[in-house]
Design a protein around this motif. Structure first.
Motif, short mmCIF file in Angstrom:
data_model
loop_
_atom_site.label_atom_id
_atom_site.label_comp_id
_atom_site.label_asym_id
_atom_site.label_seq_id
_atom_site.Cartn_x
_atom_site.Cartn_y
_atom_site.Cartn_z
N VAL A 238 0.84 -1.21 0.00
CA VAL A 238 0.00 0.00 0.00
C VAL A 238 0.87 1.25 0.00
O VAL A 238 0.59 2.22 -0.71
N VAL A 239 1.93 1.24 0.79
CA VAL A 239 2.83 2.39 0.85
C VAL A 239 3.52 2.61 -0.50
O VAL A 239 3.65 3.75 -0.96
N ILE A 240 3.93 1.53 -1.14
CA ILE A 240 4.57 1.65 -2.46
C ILE A 240 3.61 2.24 -3.48
O ILE A 240 3.95 3.13 -4.26
N GLY A 241 2.37 1.75 -3.48
CA GLY A 241 1.38 2.24 -4.44
C GLY A 241 0.89 3.63 -4.13
O GLY A 241 0.50 4.37 -5.04
N GLY A 242 0.91 4.00 -2.85
CA GLY A 242 0.39 5.30 -2.43
C GLY A 242 -0.81 5.10 -1.54
O GLY A 242 -1.82 4.54 -1.98
N MET A 243 -0.73 5.55 -0.30
CA MET A 243 -1.82 5.37 0.65
C MET A 243 -3.12 5.96 0.09
O MET A 243 -3.19 7.14 -0.25
N GLY A 244 -4.15 5.13 -0.02
CA GLY A 244 -5.44 5.60 -0.49
C GLY A 244 -5.64 5.51 -1.99
O GLY A 244 -6.74 5.77 -2.48
N SER A 245 -4.60 5.11 -2.74
CA SER A 245 -4.75 5.00 -4.19
C SER A 245 -5.35 3.65 -4.55
O SER A 245 -4.74 2.60 -4.29
N ILE A 246 -6.54 3.66 -5.13
CA ILE A 246 -7.24 2.42 -5.47
C ILE A 246 -6.51 1.68 -6.59
O ILE A 246 -6.16 0.50 -6.47
N ALA A 270 16.78 -13.30 -0.88
CA ALA A 270 16.22 -11.95 -0.77
C ALA A 270 14.71 -11.91 -1.00
O ALA A 270 14.11 -10.84 -0.96
N ALA A 271 14.10 -13.07 -1.24
CA ALA A 271 12.68 -13.09 -1.61
C ALA A 271 11.78 -12.50 -0.53
O ALA A 271 10.77 -11.85 -0.84
N ASN A 272 12.14 -12.70 0.74
CA ASN A 272 11.29 -12.22 1.83
C ASN A 272 11.49 -10.74 2.14
O ASN A 272 10.73 -10.16 2.92
N THR A 273 12.52 -10.15 1.56
CA THR A 273 12.82 -8.74 1.89
C THR A 273 12.74 -7.81 0.68
O THR A 273 12.79 -6.59 0.86
N VAL A 274 12.60 -8.37 -0.52
CA VAL A 274 12.68 -7.53 -1.72
C VAL A 274 11.57 -6.46 -1.74
O VAL A 274 11.81 -5.31 -2.16
N ILE A 275 10.37 -6.80 -1.25
CA ILE A 275 9.29 -5.82 -1.25
C ILE A 275 9.61 -4.65 -0.34
O ILE A 275 9.33 -3.48 -0.66
N PHE A 276 10.25 -4.93 0.79
CA PHE A 276 10.60 -3.85 1.72
C PHE A 276 11.74 -3.00 1.16
O PHE A 276 11.79 -1.80 1.42
N LEU A 277 12.65 -3.64 0.41
CA LEU A 277 13.70 -2.86 -0.25
C LEU A 277 13.09 -1.91 -1.29
O LEU A 277 13.51 -0.76 -1.40
N VAL A 278 12.11 -2.41 -2.04
CA VAL A 278 11.42 -1.56 -3.02
C VAL A 278 10.70 -0.43 -2.29
O VAL A 278 10.71 0.73 -2.74
N MET A 279 10.08 -0.73 -1.16
CA MET A 279 9.37 0.29 -0.39
C MET A 279 10.33 1.40 0.05
O MET A 279 10.01 2.60 -0.07
N ILE A 280 11.50 1.02 0.55
CA ILE A 280 12.49 2.02 0.98
C ILE A 280 12.90 2.89 -0.19
O ILE A 280 12.98 4.13 -0.07
N LEU A 284 12.20 6.96 -0.63
CA LEU A 284 13.30 7.91 -0.81
C LEU A 284 13.09 8.80 -2.03
O LEU A 284 13.39 10.00 -2.01
N LEU A 285 12.56 8.21 -3.11
CA LEU A 285 12.41 8.94 -4.37
C LEU A 285 11.06 9.63 -4.49
O LEU A 285 10.97 10.70 -5.10
N ARG A 286 10.02 8.99 -3.96
CA ARG A 286 8.66 9.55 -4.07
C ARG A 286 7.88 9.20 -2.80
O ARG A 286 7.20 8.18 -2.75
N PRO A 287 7.98 10.03 -1.78
CA PRO A 287 7.38 9.70 -0.47
C PRO A 287 5.88 9.44 -0.51
O PRO A 287 5.37 8.69 0.33
N ALA A 288 5.17 10.01 -1.47
CA ALA A 288 3.71 9.80 -1.55
C ALA A 288 3.36 8.46 -2.18
O ALA A 288 2.18 8.10 -2.22
N GLY A 289 4.34 7.69 -2.68
CA GLY A 289 4.05 6.43 -3.36
C GLY A 289 3.98 6.63 -4.86
O GLY A 289 3.88 7.75 -5.37
N LEU A 290 4.01 5.52 -5.59
CA LEU A 290 4.05 5.59 -7.04
C LEU A 290 2.79 6.24 -7.63
O LEU A 290 2.86 6.96 -8.64
N PHE A 291 1.65 5.96 -7.03
CA PHE A 291 0.39 6.50 -7.56
C PHE A 291 -0.27 7.48 -6.60
O PHE A 291 -1.40 7.91 -6.84
N GLY A 292 0.41 7.80 -5.51
CA GLY A 292 -0.15 8.73 -4.54
C GLY A 292 -0.02 10.17 -4.97
O GLY A 292 0.78 10.51 -5.84
#
Length: 295
Positions: A238-246, A270-280, A284-292
């Motif tokens: 959800v954070v990666i996509g943007g909080m509240g972005s459907i 790295a399979a269990n951590t890759v999503i969190f690495l993407v989130m970080i 860093l690059l877009r705090p509102a998320g990709l679609f936020g």
């Protein structure tokens, strides 16, 4: 033997399909979270528990009431969604005017209560749910064997996700929902029952989690902890996509499932951590998320 980047084709496609299946669950659960946060501004930490209750209700409905899978698929989301509406009406509404942290802590406490109660009655070991007879077997696609039930999960999740996006973004009902949360006083003046609209919205978001739980029952062991182990990953999605972005929840959920599946092929550690690495990286690059939307 056909190889793709040094990996046999069947192994590559098999992991890709598993990633898509996981992504379908990420999309469904993150969609429910996005609906609840985007429209109601509630950080719903009880979402994983509602997913778990959906799976448990499906299993117990079969064992004690003889409800088959197809009846459960329709009935369980309604029942769990109704429970969510009761929770919103009796509990969450009392703290709606307070800081978001209170809602987070309250829903987290509710999740612990649901999980602890079921552990007390059923223990932590998982129980299996039989695959529906109509969805047994699979299809040989030449380059891989595709189980019919996994294909069904993917199609059902996509239909529900896209249908939800269409209702919220492209219909009058969705416009009422968005307007009712942004300017409730104005909507009340136009005769719209905003509190009832909020209750229905929360119930719908919870029903999406329960629907995912019904789909998950034949795939994964049904246990009281199945929701808590998945919730943190879903929040990261959800954070990666943007909080509240459907739309962001749907696209990001599927994409993260694929990335996780491909990571298991080439670097399993790295399979269990890759999503969190993407989130970080995204934060860093877009705090509102990709679609936020940026504040």
């Amino acid at each position: 033997m056909t190889m793709i980047f040094g990996v046999p084709l069947m192994v590559f496609m098999g992991q890709l399909m598993l990633g898509l299946i996981n992504g379908a669950f990420y999309a469904l659960l993150s969609l429910g979270l996005a609906v609840i946060f985007g429209l109601l501004k509630i950080v719903n930490f009880a979402h994983g528990a509602m997913y778990m209750l959906g799976a448990f209700a499906t299993l117990l409905g079969l064992q004690y009431l003889g409800l088959n899978y197809w009846v459960a698929l329709l009935l369980v989301p309604l029942v769990v969604g109704g429970l969510g509406m009761v929770i919103e009406r009796l509990i969450l509404r009392r703290i709606a005017h307070l800081d978001h942290l209170y809602g987070l802590l309250l829903t987290f406490g509710l999740a612990l209560i649901f999980e602890g109660t079921l552990i007390n009655f059923f223990g932590v070991s998982g129980s299996s749910y039989p695959t529906p007879t109509a969805l047994e077997g699979g299809m040989n696609l030449g380059f891989m064997f595709l189980p019919t039930y996994r294909a069904w999960v993917l199609v059902a999740a996509l239909v529900v996700c896209l249908g939800t996006w269409f209702i919220i973004e492209r219909t009058r009902l969705g416009a009422y929902l968005r307007a009712g949360t942004e300017n409730p006083a104005l909507m009340q003046a136009f005769g719209v029952n905003v509190p009832q609209l909020i209750t229905l919205t929360y119930g719908f978001g919870v029903a999406l989690a329960a629907f995912a739980g019904v789909l998950a029952a034949p795939l994964y062991p049904v246990s009281p902890t199945m929701g808590s182990s998945l919730l943190i990953v879903v929040f990261a999605v959800v954070v990666i996509g943007g909080m509240g972005s459907i739309l962001g929840a749907v696209i990001t959920g599927l994409a993260m499932g694929l990335i996780e599946g491909l990571t298991k092929v080439y670097y399993p550690e790295a399979a269990n951590t890759v999503i969190f690495l993407v989130m970080i990286l995204v934060l860093l690059l877009r705090p509102a998320g990709l679609f936020g939307k940026e504040a």
